[in-house]
Write a protein that holds these residues in place. Structure first.
Motif, PDB file in Angstrom:
ATOM      1  N   ALA A 139       0.839  -1.270   0.120  1.00 46.52           N
ATOM      2  CA  ALA A 139       0.195   0.010   0.007  1.00 46.52           C
ATOM      3  C   ALA A 139       0.927   1.264  -0.137  1.00 46.52           C
ATOM      4  O   ALA A 139       1.982   1.203   0.662  1.00 46.52           O
ATOM      5  CB  ALA A 139      -0.901  -0.036   1.415  1.00 46.52           C
ATOM      6  N   ALA A 140       0.334   2.373  -0.591  1.00 45.30           N
ATOM      7  CA  ALA A 140       1.014   3.730  -0.323  1.00 45.30           C
ATOM      8  C   ALA A 140       0.735   4.064   1.175  1.00 45.30           C
ATOM      9  O   ALA A 140      -0.367   3.907   1.319  1.00 45.30           O
ATOM     10  CB  ALA A 140       0.424   4.509  -1.297  1.00 45.30           C
ATOM     11  N   THR A 141       1.525   4.889   1.615  1.00 41.43           N
ATOM     12  CA  THR A 141       1.462   5.322   2.814  1.00 41.43           C
ATOM     13  C   THR A 141       1.381   6.925   2.793  1.00 41.43           C
ATOM     14  O   THR A 141       2.024   7.377   2.226  1.00 41.43           O
ATOM     15  CB  THR A 141       2.440   4.839   3.769  1.00 41.43           C
ATOM     16  OG1 THR A 141       2.489   3.511   3.960  1.00 41.43           O
ATOM     17  CG2 THR A 141       2.233   5.317   5.327  1.00 41.43           C
ATOM     18  N   VAL A 142       0.371   7.403   3.643  1.00 38.16           N
ATOM     19  CA  VAL A 142       0.106   8.858   3.639  1.00 38.16           C
ATOM     20  C   VAL A 142       0.287   9.099   5.246  1.00 38.16           C
ATOM     21  O   VAL A 142      -0.470   8.355   6.314  1.00 38.16           O
ATOM     22  CB  VAL A 142      -1.300   9.360   3.241  1.00 38.16           C
ATOM     23  CG1 VAL A 142      -1.547  10.725   3.478  1.00 38.16           C
ATOM     24  CG2 VAL A 142      -1.423   9.012   1.729  1.00 38.16           C
ATOM     25  N   LYS A 143       1.218  10.042   5.525  1.00 40.84           N
ATOM     26  CA  LYS A 143       1.424  10.244   6.905  1.00 40.84           C
ATOM     27  C   LYS A 143       0.456  11.516   7.354  1.00 40.84           C
ATOM     28  O   LYS A 143       0.534  12.609   6.436  1.00 40.84           O
ATOM     29  CB  LYS A 143       2.979  10.570   7.136  1.00 40.84           C
ATOM     30  CG  LYS A 143       3.885   9.231   7.216  1.00 40.84           C
ATOM     31  CD  LYS A 143       5.453   9.420   7.618  1.00 40.84           C
ATOM     32  CE  LYS A 143       6.134   8.526   7.412  1.00 40.84           C
ATOM     33  NZ  LYS A 143       5.904   7.468   8.339  1.00 40.84           N
ATOM     34  N   VAL A 144      -0.323  11.396   8.322  1.00 43.99           N
ATOM     35  CA  VAL A 144      -1.095  12.554   8.647  1.00 43.99           C
ATOM     36  C   VAL A 144      -0.828  13.125   9.988  1.00 43.99           C
ATOM     37  O   VAL A 144      -0.534  12.279  10.972  1.00 43.99           O
ATOM     38  CB  VAL A 144      -2.625  11.816   8.678  1.00 43.99           C
ATOM     39  CG1 VAL A 144      -3.620  12.994   9.025  1.00 43.99           C
ATOM     40  CG2 VAL A 144      -3.053  11.257   7.430  1.00 43.99           C
ATOM     41  N   ALA A 145      -0.568  14.305  10.046  1.00 46.20           N
ATOM     42  CA  ALA A 145      -0.443  14.885  11.524  1.00 46.20           C
ATOM     43  C   ALA A 145      -1.629  15.766  11.999  1.00 46.20           C
ATOM     44  O   ALA A 145      -2.125  16.623  11.203  1.00 46.20           O
ATOM     45  CB  ALA A 145       0.899  15.829  11.427  1.00 46.20           C
ATOM     46  N   LEU A 146      -1.931  15.419  12.990  1.00 45.44           N
ATOM     47  CA  LEU A 146      -3.214  16.346  13.695  1.00 45.44           C
ATOM     48  C   LEU A 146      -2.526  17.277  14.534  1.00 45.44           C
ATOM     49  O   LEU A 146      -1.934  16.810  15.716  1.00 45.44           O
ATOM     50  CB  LEU A 146      -4.149  15.521  14.332  1.00 45.44           C
ATOM     51  CG  LEU A 146      -4.582  14.203  13.646  1.00 45.44           C
ATOM     52  CD1 LEU A 146      -5.439  13.357  14.443  1.00 45.44           C
ATOM     53  CD2 LEU A 146      -5.377  14.774  12.227  1.00 45.44           C
ATOM     54  N   LEU A 147      -2.952  18.716  14.185  1.00 45.97           N
ATOM     55  CA  LEU A 147      -2.135  19.727  15.050  1.00 45.97           C
ATOM     56  C   LEU A 147      -2.944  20.869  15.828  1.00 45.97           C
ATOM     57  O   LEU A 147      -3.957  20.993  14.969  1.00 45.97           O
ATOM     58  CB  LEU A 147      -1.238  20.532  14.156  1.00 45.97           C
ATOM     59  CG  LEU A 147      -0.056  19.757  13.424  1.00 45.97           C
ATOM     60  CD1 LEU A 147       0.414  20.563  12.212  1.00 45.97           C
ATOM     61  CD2 LEU A 147       0.960  19.157  14.218  1.00 45.97           C
ATOM     62  N   ASP A 148      -2.521  21.189  16.844  1.00 46.66           N
ATOM     63  CA  ASP A 148      -3.161  22.625  17.166  1.00 46.66           C
ATOM     64  C   ASP A 148      -2.351  23.163  18.164  1.00 46.66           C
ATOM     65  O   ASP A 148      -1.121  22.885  18.143  1.00 46.66           O
ATOM     66  CB  ASP A 148      -4.449  21.807  18.197  1.00 46.66           C
ATOM     67  CG  ASP A 148      -4.137  20.919  19.344  1.00 46.66           C
ATOM     68  OD1 ASP A 148      -3.104  21.145  20.070  1.00 46.66           O
ATOM     69  OD2 ASP A 148      -4.678  19.895  19.828  1.00 46.66           O
ATOM     70  N   MET A 149      -2.592  24.400  18.900  1.00 45.71           N
ATOM     71  CA  MET A 149      -1.941  25.154  19.534  1.00 45.71           C
ATOM     72  C   MET A 149      -0.880  24.457  20.444  1.00 45.71           C
ATOM     73  O   MET A 149       0.302  24.835  20.698  1.00 45.71           O
ATOM     74  CB  MET A 149      -2.364  26.148  20.062  1.00 45.71           C
ATOM     75  CG  MET A 149      -3.127  27.328  19.275  1.00 45.71           C
ATOM     76  SD  MET A 149      -2.009  28.196  18.210  1.00 45.71           S
ATOM     77  CE  MET A 149      -1.392  29.280  19.330  1.00 45.71           C
ATOM     78  N   SER A 150      -1.602  23.518  21.278  1.00 47.18           N
ATOM     79  CA  SER A 150      -0.606  22.727  22.385  1.00 47.18           C
ATOM     80  C   SER A 150       0.429  21.943  21.696  1.00 47.18           C
ATOM     81  O   SER A 150       1.370  21.802  22.308  1.00 47.18           O
ATOM     82  CB  SER A 150      -1.413  21.780  23.190  1.00 47.18           C
ATOM     83  OG  SER A 150      -2.250  20.810  22.468  1.00 47.18           O
ATOM     84  N   SER A 151       0.131  21.168  20.485  1.00 54.61           N
ATOM     85  CA  SER A 151       1.180  20.732  19.681  1.00 54.61           C
ATOM     86  C   SER A 151       2.299  21.431  19.201  1.00 54.61           C
ATOM     87  O   SER A 151       3.323  20.882  19.056  1.00 54.61           O
ATOM     88  CB  SER A 151       0.699  19.751  18.525  1.00 54.61           C
ATOM     89  OG  SER A 151       0.220  20.874  17.645  1.00 54.61           O
ATOM     90  N   MET A 152       2.175  22.835  19.093  1.00 55.29           N
ATOM     91  CA  MET A 152       3.042  23.760  18.625  1.00 55.29           C
ATOM     92  C   MET A 152       3.948  24.371  19.696  1.00 55.29           C
ATOM     93  O   MET A 152       4.834  24.912  19.608  1.00 55.29           O
ATOM     94  CB  MET A 152       2.516  24.802  17.638  1.00 55.29           C
ATOM     95  CG  MET A 152       2.059  23.992  16.519  1.00 55.29           C
ATOM     96  SD  MET A 152       1.386  25.367  15.230  1.00 55.29           S
ATOM     97  CE  MET A 152      -0.471  24.721  15.432  1.00 55.29           C
ATOM     98  N   SER A 153       3.464  24.394  20.953  1.00 58.90           N
ATOM     99  CA  SER A 153       4.307  24.857  22.316  1.00 58.90           C
ATOM    100  C   SER A 153       5.458  24.088  22.491  1.00 58.90           C
ATOM    101  O   SER A 153       5.391  22.791  22.263  1.00 58.90           O
ATOM    102  CB  SER A 153       3.204  24.992  23.323  1.00 58.90           C
ATOM    103  OG  SER A 153       3.073  23.836  23.736  1.00 58.90           O
ATOM    104  N   GLY A 154       6.376  24.794  22.855  1.00 62.04           N
ATOM    105  CA  GLY A 154       7.758  23.941  22.989  1.00 62.04           C
ATOM    106  C   GLY A 154       8.628  23.752  21.649  1.00 62.04           C
ATOM    107  O   GLY A 154       9.613  23.495  21.698  1.00 62.04           O
ATOM    108  N   MET A 155       8.030  24.198  20.549  1.00 58.75           N
ATOM    109  CA  MET A 155       8.769  24.175  19.435  1.00 58.75           C
ATOM    110  C   MET A 155       9.672  25.168  18.926  1.00 58.75           C
ATOM    111  O   MET A 155       9.965  25.296  17.754  1.00 58.75           O
ATOM    112  CB  MET A 155       7.853  23.366  18.320  1.00 58.75           C
ATOM    113  CG  MET A 155       7.236  22.069  18.551  1.00 58.75           C
ATOM    114  SD  MET A 155       5.831  21.628  17.644  1.00 58.75           S
ATOM    115  CE  MET A 155       6.486  21.604  15.922  1.00 58.75           C
ATOM    116  N   GLY A 156       9.551  26.378  19.839  1.00 56.25           N
ATOM    117  CA  GLY A 156      10.373  27.446  19.319  1.00 56.25           C
ATOM    118  C   GLY A 156       9.313  28.483  18.403  1.00 56.25           C
ATOM    119  O   GLY A 156      10.035  29.384  18.068  1.00 56.25           O
ATOM    120  N   MET A 157       8.097  28.199  18.232  1.00 55.19           N
ATOM    121  CA  MET A 157       7.325  28.944  17.510  1.00 55.19           C
ATOM    122  C   MET A 157       6.603  30.005  18.395  1.00 55.19           C
ATOM    123  O   MET A 157       6.009  30.739  17.881  1.00 55.19           O
ATOM    124  CB  MET A 157       6.502  28.182  16.619  1.00 55.19           C
ATOM    125  CG  MET A 157       7.056  27.187  15.920  1.00 55.19           C
ATOM    126  SD  MET A 157       5.853  26.279  14.747  1.00 55.19           S
ATOM    127  CE  MET A 157       5.135  27.284  14.221  1.00 55.19           C
TER     128      MET A 157
END
Length: 175
Positions: free
Chosen positions: A28-46
């Motif tokens: 199968a082809a694989t599609v990587k899916v990321a679910l993001l919100d503000m909490s997932s971006m904190s601590g990433m320097g952004m």
């Protein structure tokens, strides 16, 4: 090897693939899916001090939209795949919010889906849902294997308010 033997071998492989998910997943082809919100971006320097001032973090930054729930998005590692067996490898990168992914067949990926404002959700009985990875806890992962025909699809999060907060992304499946 004769043509008949090769045909028989191919037929056996196809039957094995259909009955054995491990073999099917390898083809199968694989599609990587990321679910993001503000909490997932904190601590990433952004999200340093003052990043939420008007004009600094606006609509469209990292593809999300600002709403009462904050910025939310679904990201794919590829927006186009070939028809056939497709594995969706889904990761909820949130640190605090449950998300899910529904794969919905659509005629026009740019058109809004029906929406029940009182529930804050897309009425699933009014769209063509082909499969889902439901209720992924923060930092959890899941997979979904589907056989998709050529066409247009949307991947959405249908947790209350999340679709309206930007959690929808198109996927194109080509012949």
């Amino acid at each position: 090897m004769s043509c008949a033997v090769r045909s028989l071998a191919a037929f056996v492989f196809i039957l094995t693939s259909l009955s054995d998910p491990a073999v099917a997943a390898k083809t199968a082809a694989t599609v990587k899916v990321a679910l993001l919100d503000m909490s997932s971006m904190s601590g990433m320097g952004m999200m340093g001090r003052g990043m939420m001032r008007p004009g600094i973090m606006g609509p469209g930054m990292m593809g999300g939209r600002m709403f009462a729930h904050g910025m939310m998005a679904i990201r794919l590692d590829q927006s186009t795949v070939k028809a056939g067996s497709i594995r969706f490898d889904v990761t909820n990168w949130s640190r605090s919010v449950v998300h899910e992914v529904l794969v919905v067949s659509v005629d026009n990926p740019g058109a809004p889906l029906p929406y029940d404002y009182s529930r804050g959700k897309v009425p699933e009985d009014q769209v063509k849902v082909l499969g889902e990875v439901a209720d992924l806890s923060p930092n959890a992962s899941g997979t979904l294997d589907l056989a998709l025909a050529p066409g247009s699809y949307l991947l959405i999060c249908n947790v209350a308010g999340h679709y309206a907060a930007g959690m929808a992304v198109p996927l194109s499946v080509t012949p």
